[in-house]
Structures are given as structure tokens and as C-alpha cells.
Design an enzyme around this catalytic site. Structure first.
Site, PDB file in Angstrom:
ATOM      1  CB  SER A  83      -4.113  -5.806   0.131  1.00 21.03           C
ATOM      2  OG  SER A  83      -4.975  -5.047   0.948  1.00 21.03           O
ATOM      3  CE  LYS A 153      -2.194  -2.938   3.428  1.00 20.30           C
ATOM      4  NZ  LYS A 153      -2.364  -3.672   2.156  1.00 20.30           N
TER       5      LYS A 153
END
Length: 298
Positions: A83, A153
Site C-alpha cells: 500500500s 500511511k
């Protein structure tokens, strides 16, 4: 997730024949004038402790230091997914700064951060059961945790920001478009798979997105949960500062320049200025009235 060593340059051993019985005896190279001979009443130097006797103590100190470093300074984390490509690859080990949050530092736009699952983000994720050795090494910080459900993230917006991304458009923060070409995965669009906003990020929370946008279940996909996709800063473990392993992937993780645009802080910067004007206005009016009355009285 140094111990001292002897130099190896020991003093030479002198061997002497006892004048009375002819037996060989060892001395430390000092003369009787040093005060360490039996005749002078001195005390012979103590015999150094065996390395094997000191080893458990050295191991204990090393483990305590490792635990303190893991708890208060830095911790290693493993990247389990794609990701954050191309910034981070699956299998990379990153070092996370855990010190600055202890001094009240808040996550900033553009930082890559590790945070605990806010609730519901990793319900379907499967984590392998660690063995005893892995649990121990994870506990002291020498291996990434295999049990905790943490995510990594990039921070896109912080408390007070308004963030938005329409189809085929860039991500905007407080109306300023971000140029994400330096870190977004090649061939990805900023948000075509999941447009969103405008969203006002509450104070004390952050909006996060993966760099591989079309392969990241980030804030965009959790707006139905408490927090509407945002993450509390209390859940943030720390900022990822460097890729430490493998060696050929070593790199720092700086904040991209697009997050330093002057206009991006316009919304939050107006608040203190407006409060200052509001506070100064009554004082200016009072002073002006006083001067006017003074002229009239004169």
C-alpha cells in the site's frame, strides 16, 4: 523492533626463582618498592573476573537498553503490504521515531506514520502466530511486532484542514492542490478509485492515504466508521524516519516539498490573525475616543 573488551596488551609476567626452595613463582611485574610485595604489607592486584561470569550481566544490561530504546526512542516495523509503494516495499524494515511524541509533537502533513488500528480497519487481516523467540525479540524491540495490528500511511491533512479529491482531480488541502508525482505510485491517479470530500478534519485527528492509491484501504474507505476515516493522534506510534533493511534499500523518509506550500496553511493561519484583530479593535476604538474627548475638552 558495546561491551568492553580487554585490549590484549597485558603486562608481562615475570618468573623468578625463590632463593630458598627454588620453586618458580609469578609476579605482576612490579618491584618490591611498589608496596605490593608480601614484605611490604601491600595487597596483590585482584584477579579479573572470568568473561563467562560477566556475560550474563552484559546480556542483562543489553536487554534493558534494548527495551528502553524500543519503548522511548525508536522501534522497528515490517512492511506487510504494497500500500505504500514505491516509497516502501513489502518486506522493508523501517525505524520509527517514538521520542518526539513524548514531547507533544503532533504528526505533520507529508510524514509517513505508523499508527494502531483505529478500529475496523484490519478486521479481515490475518497475522501469523509468532513463536516464543519472536515474541521475546519483539518485546525488546529487536524484531517488529508480529501480534499488534498497526498500519503505515502518509499524513495528508491534519486537524483543522479541509481535504478533498474529485475524480480526475488532484488532492487539495485547504484549497491548495498537491503535486504528488514524487511519491505516488507510477501510473496511479490521486483518487479515481475512491473520490472524497470535502472533509473537515477534526482537531486531534489526521487524514491518511497510501502512496499506492489503487492498492490502499486508507481513510477514504473507512468514512462510515467512528471518526469518518480520520485517525486520532493518540493512536499514532511515531513517524517512520528511515528504511533500515534491506541494506540496498536504505533511505530516509523526508516530507515532500509539496506539503511546504505557503498557501496550504492559509486556513489555520487566518485564525490567530483574526483573533488578534478582534482583540486589538476595542483597544484602538477606546484610544481614539479618548483622544477625541481630550480635544473637545481643550
Amino acid at each position: 523492533m558495546a561491551v568492553g573488551a580487554r585490549s590484549g596488551h597485558d603486562e608481562p609476567e615475570d618468573r623468578a626463582e625463590h632463593p630458598e626452595n627454588g620453586e618458580s613463582s609469578e609476579v605482576t611485574g612490579r618491584t618490591e618498592s611498589d608496596g605490593d610485595s608480601p614484605d611490604s604489607g601491600g595487597t596483590a592486584p585482584g584477579k579479573p573476573r572470568s568473561f563467562w561470569k560477566e556475560l550474563p550481566l552484559l546480556i542483562g544490561i543489553a536487554l534493558i537498553l534494548a527495551l528502553l530504546i524500543k519503548t522511548f526512542l525508536v522501534q522497528a516495523f515490517s512492511i506487510p503490504s504494497d500500500s505504500m509503494q514505491d516509497t516502501l516495499q513489502r518486506g522493508d524494515r523501517v525505524l520509527v521515531d517514538k521520542l518526539t511524541p513524548w514531547f507533544g509533537s503532533e504528526p505533520q502533513r507529508g510524514e509517513v506514520v505508523v499508527f494502531h488500528d483505529p478500529g475496523g480497519w484490519l478486521e479481515s487481516a490475518q497475522t501469523p502466530a509468532p513463536n516464543v523467540a519472536q515474541k521475546f525479540l519483539s518485546f525488546i524491540g529487536l524484531m517488529p511486532s508480529a501480534e499488534e495490528k498497526d498500519l503505515i500511511k502518509r499524513v495528508i491533512a491534519i486537524g483543522g484542514d479541509t481535504v478533498e479529491c474529485k475524480e480526475n482531480g488532484p488532492v487539495t488541502v485547504n484549497g491548495v492542490a498537491l503535486d504528488e508525482t514524487s511519491f505516488i505510485y507510477p501510473g496511479n491517479t490521486p483518487c479515481n478509485d475512491e473520490p472524497f470530500g470535502p472533509i473537515k478534519v477534526p482537531e486531534g485527528r489526521i487524514w491518511v492515504m497510501g502512496d499506492h492509491r489503487q492498492n490502499s484501504l486508507d481513510s477514504r474507505y473507512h468514512q462510515e466508521l467512528p471518526g469518518q476515516g480520520t485517525v486520532s493522534t493518540d493512536e499514532v506510534v511515531g513517524r517512520a524516519i528511515v528504511v533500515a533493511w534491506p541494506i540496498n534499500r536504505w533511505a530516509t523518509l523526508p516530507i515532500p516539498g509539496t506539503f511546504d506550500q505557503p498557501g496550504i496553511n492559509a486556513a489555520t493561519g487566518l485564525v490567530p490573525g483574526a483573533l488578534g484583530v478582534a482583540g486589538a479593535l476595542p483597544l484602538v476604538l477606546w484610544r481614539r475616543k479618548r483622544l477625541t474627548n481630550g480635544r473637545t475638552a481643550g
